[in-house]
Design a protein around this motif. Structure first.
Motif, short mmCIF file in Angstrom:
data_model
loop_
_atom_site.label_atom_id
_atom_site.label_comp_id
_atom_site.label_asym_id
_atom_site.label_seq_id
_atom_site.Cartn_x
_atom_site.Cartn_y
_atom_site.Cartn_z
N THR A 84 39.24 21.17 30.39
CA THR A 84 40.11 20.55 29.39
C THR A 84 40.38 21.49 28.22
N GLN A 85 39.54 22.49 28.07
CA GLN A 85 39.75 23.48 26.98
C GLN A 85 40.45 24.74 27.49
N GLY A 86 40.98 24.68 28.71
CA GLY A 86 41.82 25.78 29.17
C GLY A 86 41.15 26.84 30.02
N SER A 87 40.13 26.48 30.79
CA SER A 87 39.47 27.51 31.60
C SER A 87 40.34 28.00 32.76
N LYS A 88 41.22 27.15 33.28
CA LYS A 88 42.05 27.59 34.40
C LYS A 88 43.01 28.73 33.99
N PRO A 89 43.71 28.61 32.86
CA PRO A 89 44.52 29.74 32.42
C PRO A 89 43.69 31.00 32.17
N LEU A 90 42.47 30.82 31.69
CA LEU A 90 41.61 32.00 31.48
C LEU A 90 41.27 32.65 32.82
N LEU A 91 40.97 31.82 33.80
CA LEU A 91 40.68 32.35 35.15
C LEU A 91 41.91 33.08 35.69
N VAL A 94 42.13 36.50 34.07
CA VAL A 94 41.18 37.47 34.62
C VAL A 94 41.67 37.97 35.97
N MET A 95 42.08 37.05 36.81
CA MET A 95 42.55 37.43 38.16
C MET A 95 43.75 38.37 38.05
N ALA A 96 44.66 38.05 37.14
CA ALA A 96 45.87 38.87 37.00
C ALA A 96 45.52 40.26 36.47
N MET A 97 44.65 40.30 35.46
CA MET A 97 44.29 41.61 34.88
C MET A 97 43.60 42.51 35.89
N LEU A 98 42.89 41.90 36.82
CA LEU A 98 42.15 42.70 37.81
C LEU A 98 42.92 42.81 39.13
N ASN A 99 44.16 42.35 39.12
CA ASN A 99 44.99 42.40 40.33
C ASN A 99 44.35 41.69 41.51
N ASP A 116 37.88 48.24 44.53
CA ASP A 116 37.09 49.40 44.09
C ASP A 116 35.65 49.01 43.76
N MET A 117 35.29 47.75 44.00
CA MET A 117 33.93 47.23 43.80
C MET A 117 33.49 47.29 42.34
N ARG A 118 34.42 47.32 41.42
CA ARG A 118 34.02 47.36 40.01
C ARG A 118 33.82 45.96 39.43
N PHE A 119 34.57 44.99 39.92
CA PHE A 119 34.49 43.65 39.32
C PHE A 119 34.42 42.55 40.37
N THR A 120 33.57 41.58 40.08
CA THR A 120 33.57 40.35 40.85
C THR A 120 33.90 39.22 39.89
N VAL A 121 34.80 38.36 40.29
CA VAL A 121 35.13 37.17 39.49
C VAL A 121 34.62 35.95 40.24
N ARG A 122 33.85 35.13 39.56
CA ARG A 122 33.33 33.93 40.19
C ARG A 122 33.57 32.74 39.27
N MET A 146 36.05 30.80 24.38
CA MET A 146 36.84 31.97 24.79
C MET A 146 38.33 31.68 24.64
N THR A 147 39.07 32.71 24.26
CA THR A 147 40.52 32.60 24.18
C THR A 147 41.12 33.71 25.05
N SER A 148 42.40 33.60 25.34
CA SER A 148 43.08 34.63 26.14
C SER A 148 42.98 35.99 25.47
N ASP A 149 43.15 36.01 24.15
CA ASP A 149 43.12 37.29 23.43
C ASP A 149 41.74 37.94 23.48
N LYS A 150 40.72 37.11 23.21
CA LYS A 150 39.34 37.64 23.24
C LYS A 150 39.01 38.15 24.64
N LEU A 151 39.46 37.40 25.64
CA LEU A 151 39.18 37.77 27.03
C LEU A 151 39.86 39.09 27.39
#
Ligand code: FES
Length: 165
Positions: A84-91, A94-99, A116-122, A146-151
């Protein structure tokens, strides 16, 4: 015979909670922090426990990984308070920034690793810090409200780091 597995098993065998400790330690010492099938078979045989019991332990505890993990893990809470505080847009950010692409990855829907095995998103069901939603963890560090900018700033800092730092 496997040097790593043998030494870890020798350290814990016969002690209370030995199976859990062996699995944790082997995962911690394995490149990309996971337990492969060979490890599970070896541990079952040498700890003299049924393979089914080993599988039930590693699938019960969410901190066990059955796939190779990236150098950094970003965990996004998808519980109700965070949602309800916007975690889906944050997810999505993250997914978009890491392609990373949920539909193309072919992985289960709660874990995605960059090629490249640098990041895992869970995702996680709840960090138990709902009053501070939305909550994200980067490696062992929890970030609340967390906010989009901070992230974006956090991710850029991580992406700029040298590999394995
Ligand atoms: S729902 Fe996110 S911390 Fe509880």
């Amino acid at each position: 015979m496997n040097k790593l597995y043998d030494s870890v098993i020798a350290t814990f065998k016969g002690k209370p909670g030995a199976l859990l400790s062996v699995l944790e330690e082997v995962q911690r010492k394995t490149e990309h922090t996971y337990l492969n099938e060979q490890a599970l078979l070896y541990i079952a045989e040498h700890m003299e426990v049924p393979l089914s019991q080993v599988y039930s332990v590693v699938t019960f505890y969410s901190f066990f990984n059955l796939k190779p993990q990236g150098d950094h893990t970003i965990t996004v809470c998808r519980g109700t308070a965070c949602h309800t505080q916007g975690s889906k847009p944050l997810l999505n950010d993250v997914m978009a920034m890491l392609n990373l692409n949920e539909s193309e990855s072919g992985e289960d829907e709660t874990s995605f690793t960059t090629s490249d095995m640098r990041f895992t998103v869970r995702t996680v069901a709840c960090f138990g810090q709902c009053a501070l939603a939305p909550v994200i963890a980067v490696d062992e560090v929890i970030y609340s409200r967390m906010t989009s900018d901070k992230l974006a700033t956090l991710l850029k800092q991580l992406m700029a780091k040298k590999v394995n730092s």
